[in-house]
Design a protein around this motif. Structure first.
Motif, mmCIF file in Angstrom:
data_model
loop_
_atom_site.group_PDB
_atom_site.id
_atom_site.type_symbol
_atom_site.label_atom_id
_atom_site.label_comp_id
_atom_site.label_asym_id
_atom_site.label_seq_id
_atom_site.Cartn_x
_atom_site.Cartn_y
_atom_site.Cartn_z
ATOM 1 N N PHE A 26 -5.479 -47.539 -8.285
ATOM 2 C CA PHE A 26 -4.578 -46.332 -8.149
ATOM 3 C C PHE A 26 -5.432 -45.413 -7.151
ATOM 4 C CE2 PHE A 26 -3.152 -42.007 -8.983
ATOM 5 C CZ PHE A 26 -1.800 -42.403 -8.907
ATOM 6 N N ARG A 27 -6.587 -45.178 -7.228
ATOM 7 C CA ARG A 27 -7.282 -44.236 -6.071
ATOM 8 C C ARG A 27 -7.481 -44.652 -4.915
ATOM 9 N NH1 ARG A 27 -5.474 -40.341 -9.250
ATOM 10 N NH2 ARG A 27 -6.540 -40.466 -11.423
ATOM 11 N N LEU A 28 -7.697 -46.040 -4.841
ATOM 12 C CA LEU A 28 -7.642 -46.676 -3.584
ATOM 13 C C LEU A 28 -6.398 -46.597 -2.787
ATOM 14 C CD1 LEU A 28 -8.864 -48.067 -1.148
ATOM 15 C CD2 LEU A 28 -8.697 -50.228 -2.692
ATOM 16 N N LEU A 29 -5.174 -46.900 -3.340
ATOM 17 C CA LEU A 29 -4.062 -46.699 -3.014
ATOM 18 C C LEU A 29 -3.686 -45.095 -2.487
ATOM 19 C CD1 LEU A 29 -1.973 -49.228 -5.051
ATOM 20 C CD2 LEU A 29 -3.029 -49.627 -2.982
ATOM 21 N N GLU A 30 -3.827 -44.523 -3.207
ATOM 22 C CA GLU A 30 -3.743 -42.816 -3.239
ATOM 23 C C GLU A 30 -4.358 -42.435 -2.137
ATOM 24 O OE1 GLU A 30 -2.807 -39.331 -6.190
ATOM 25 O OE2 GLU A 30 -4.864 -40.013 -6.317
ATOM 26 N N ALA A 31 -5.812 -42.969 -1.952
ATOM 27 C CA ALA A 31 -6.497 -42.272 -0.904
ATOM 28 C C ALA A 31 -5.970 -42.932 0.585
ATOM 29 C CB ALA A 31 -8.199 -42.811 -1.045
ATOM 30 N N LEU A 32 -5.740 -44.367 0.659
ATOM 31 C CA LEU A 32 -5.182 -44.777 1.821
ATOM 32 C C LEU A 32 -3.897 -44.004 2.343
ATOM 33 C CD1 LEU A 32 -5.670 -48.614 1.110
ATOM 34 C CD2 LEU A 32 -6.958 -47.335 2.709
ATOM 35 N N ASP A 33 -3.016 -43.922 1.458
ATOM 36 C CA ASP A 33 -1.744 -43.127 1.591
ATOM 37 C C ASP A 33 -1.890 -41.868 1.954
ATOM 38 O OD1 ASP A 33 1.313 -43.862 1.092
ATOM 39 O OD2 ASP A 33 1.026 -41.685 0.212
ATOM 40 N N ASP A 34 -2.909 -41.221 1.656
ATOM 41 C CA ASP A 34 -3.354 -39.649 2.086
ATOM 42 C C ASP A 34 -3.660 -39.498 3.530
ATOM 43 O OD1 ASP A 34 -2.315 -38.401 -0.224
ATOM 44 O OD2 ASP A 34 -4.497 -38.520 -1.097
ATOM 45 N N LEU A 35 -4.022 -40.669 4.012
ATOM 46 C CA LEU A 35 -4.363 -40.694 5.437
ATOM 47 C C LEU A 35 -3.178 -40.389 6.514
ATOM 48 C CD1 LEU A 35 -6.923 -43.492 5.905
ATOM 49 C CD2 LEU A 35 -7.459 -41.097 5.910
ATOM 50 N N ASP A 36 -3.394 -39.521 7.464
ATOM 51 C CA ASP A 36 -2.439 -39.224 8.304
ATOM 52 C C ASP A 36 -1.960 -40.688 9.277
ATOM 53 O OD1 ASP A 36 -1.922 -36.943 7.575
ATOM 54 O OD2 ASP A 36 -3.219 -35.689 9.233
ATOM 55 N N ASP A 37 -2.956 -41.211 9.393
ATOM 56 C CA ASP A 37 -2.641 -42.379 10.187
ATOM 57 C C ASP A 37 -1.799 -43.745 9.453
ATOM 58 O OD1 ASP A 37 -3.841 -41.364 12.290
ATOM 59 O OD2 ASP A 37 -5.549 -42.300 12.088
ATOM 60 N N VAL A 38 -1.691 -43.552 8.209
ATOM 61 C CA VAL A 38 -1.366 -44.525 7.274
ATOM 62 C C VAL A 38 0.220 -44.436 7.085
ATOM 63 C CG1 VAL A 38 -1.338 -45.692 5.139
ATOM 64 C CG2 VAL A 38 -3.442 -45.258 6.309
ATOM 65 N N ALA A 39 1.187 -45.442 7.539
ATOM 66 C CA ALA A 39 2.484 -45.241 7.470
ATOM 67 C C ALA A 39 2.795 -45.640 5.944
ATOM 68 C CB ALA A 39 3.348 -46.004 8.359
ATOM 69 N N ARG A 40 2.469 -46.908 5.615
ATOM 70 C CA ARG A 40 2.713 -47.539 4.331
ATOM 71 C C ARG A 40 1.779 -48.358 3.838
ATOM 72 N NH1 ARG A 40 7.304 -47.206 7.596
ATOM 73 N NH2 ARG A 40 6.335 -48.781 8.994
ATOM 74 N N VAL A 41 1.611 -48.338 2.555
ATOM 75 C CA VAL A 41 0.662 -49.023 1.715
ATOM 76 C C VAL A 41 1.413 -50.194 0.709
ATOM 77 C CG1 VAL A 41 -1.326 -49.143 0.362
ATOM 78 C CG2 VAL A 41 -1.064 -47.386 1.861
ATOM 79 N N HIS A 42 0.851 -51.437 0.850
ATOM 80 C CA HIS A 42 1.621 -52.341 -0.112
ATOM 81 C C HIS A 42 0.558 -53.172 -0.855
ATOM 82 C CE1 HIS A 42 5.023 -51.750 2.604
ATOM 83 N NE2 HIS A 42 4.368 -51.927 3.582
ATOM 84 N N SER A 43 0.800 -53.493 -2.099
ATOM 85 C CA SER A 43 -0.186 -53.938 -2.826
ATOM 86 C C SER A 43 0.455 -55.121 -3.996
ATOM 87 C CB SER A 43 -1.026 -53.101 -3.875
ATOM 88 O OG SER A 43 -1.975 -53.752 -4.616
ATOM 89 N N ASN A 44 -0.335 -55.873 -4.445
ATOM 90 C CA ASN A 44 0.314 -56.822 -5.552
ATOM 91 C C ASN A 44 -0.373 -56.698 -6.813
ATOM 92 O OD1 ASN A 44 -2.199 -57.903 -5.290
ATOM 93 N ND2 ASN A 44 -1.501 -59.991 -5.138
ATOM 94 N N PHE A 45 -0.737 -55.493 -7.280
ATOM 95 C CA PHE A 45 -0.957 -55.435 -8.602
ATOM 96 C C PHE A 45 -0.063 -55.282 -9.713
ATOM 97 C CE2 PHE A 45 -0.676 -50.740 -7.588
ATOM 98 C CZ PHE A 45 -0.414 -50.228 -8.548
#
Length: 249
Positions: free
Chosen positions: A218-237
């Motif tokens: 969860f913390r990894l997905l949240e941190a990635l999503d908080d980056l301005d350069d990141v538009a979308r994050v997808h995972s299979n968990f």
């Protein structure tokens, strides 16, 4: 409920804060700019731009911001040139993660993303290392308080959607990627207004995570999503719904 879907619900609720709304505007402006650059500034003939504008309006973005983003994309105003890049990697417990980014500096972006993967117990992979685990889908979000389930279901299926599911406080209308904009247009004509319209990557299989690894994912997905350069994050968990609420705060 799959963990990724639950995480997206939590993310939507957090986006109502001023800080999160500002970050969302940044991402939406980039999407509008890229859409205008690729397909022109006339939303009538540019489906991607039309959807981006409608999504921005649903998020209460000022019209002036939208207009400037379009003009930067078409070259009428000077602005930063963005490119779209996708990164793939693994999180704790081997969960697969796809990161879609828009950036004006790919070296900066990949360095930031690699750092976050490492910091949160994952690792950035090579191209096509996890892409095969996902399939494309169109996703249209409709607020549950505005429409009955029968109304949304009937309109969506008649419009050519694949499925409609209730997820928390909203309905998720799924389509084939190529049908996304057409279905969204028909729904709008029928009075079913979307709060977001986007192309998504859905996992073909899921990886169950628990305890400490669930929190780290969860913390990894949240941190990635908080980056301005990141538009979308997808995972299979996948994760127990109650545990997801706990790790999500």
């Amino acid at each position: 409920m799959a963990g990724h879907s639950k995480w997206k619900q939590i993310k939507r609720k957090k986006a109502v804060t001023d800080a999160k709304r500002g970050a969302a505007f940044t991402k939406l402006i980039r999407e509008i700019t890229i859409a205008a650059k690729e397909g022109g500034g006339d939303a009538t003939g540019n489906a991607r731009l039309r959807v981006a504008i409608e999504t921005a309006k649903a998020q209460n973005m000022p019209a002036d911001n939208i207009e400037r983003a379009i003009k930067k994309g078409t070259g009428e105003l000077e602005g930063v040139i963005y490119e779209e890049v996708t990164y793939e990697g693994y999180g704790p417990s081997g969960v697969a993660i796809m990161v879609e980014a828009t950036t004006d500096n790919a070296n900066r972006t990949v360095a930031a993303i690699r750092h976050l993967f490492s910091r949160h117990g994952g690792n950035l992979g090579s191209a096509n290392s996890v892409a095969w685990m996902f399939e494309g889908r169109g996703h249209i979000t409709v607020e549950g308080a505005e429409m009955s389930e029968d109304t949304v279901l009937e309109a969506a299926l008649e419009a050519g959607a694949l499925d409609v599911s209730r997820e928390g406080d909203h309905y998720l209308v799924s389509t084939e990627p190529a049908d996304l904009h057409a279905v969204a247009g028909v729904l709008k004509e029928r009075g079913v207004h979307a709060s977001s319209v986007e192309l998504a990557l859905m996992p073909k299989t899921v990886v169950r995570v628990e305890g400490r690894d669930a929190e780290r994912v969860f913390r990894l997905l949240e941190a990635l999503d908080d980056l301005d350069d990141v538009a979308r994050v997808h995972s299979n968990f996948d994760i127990d719904a109650q545990e997801m609420l706990e790790v999500g705060g």
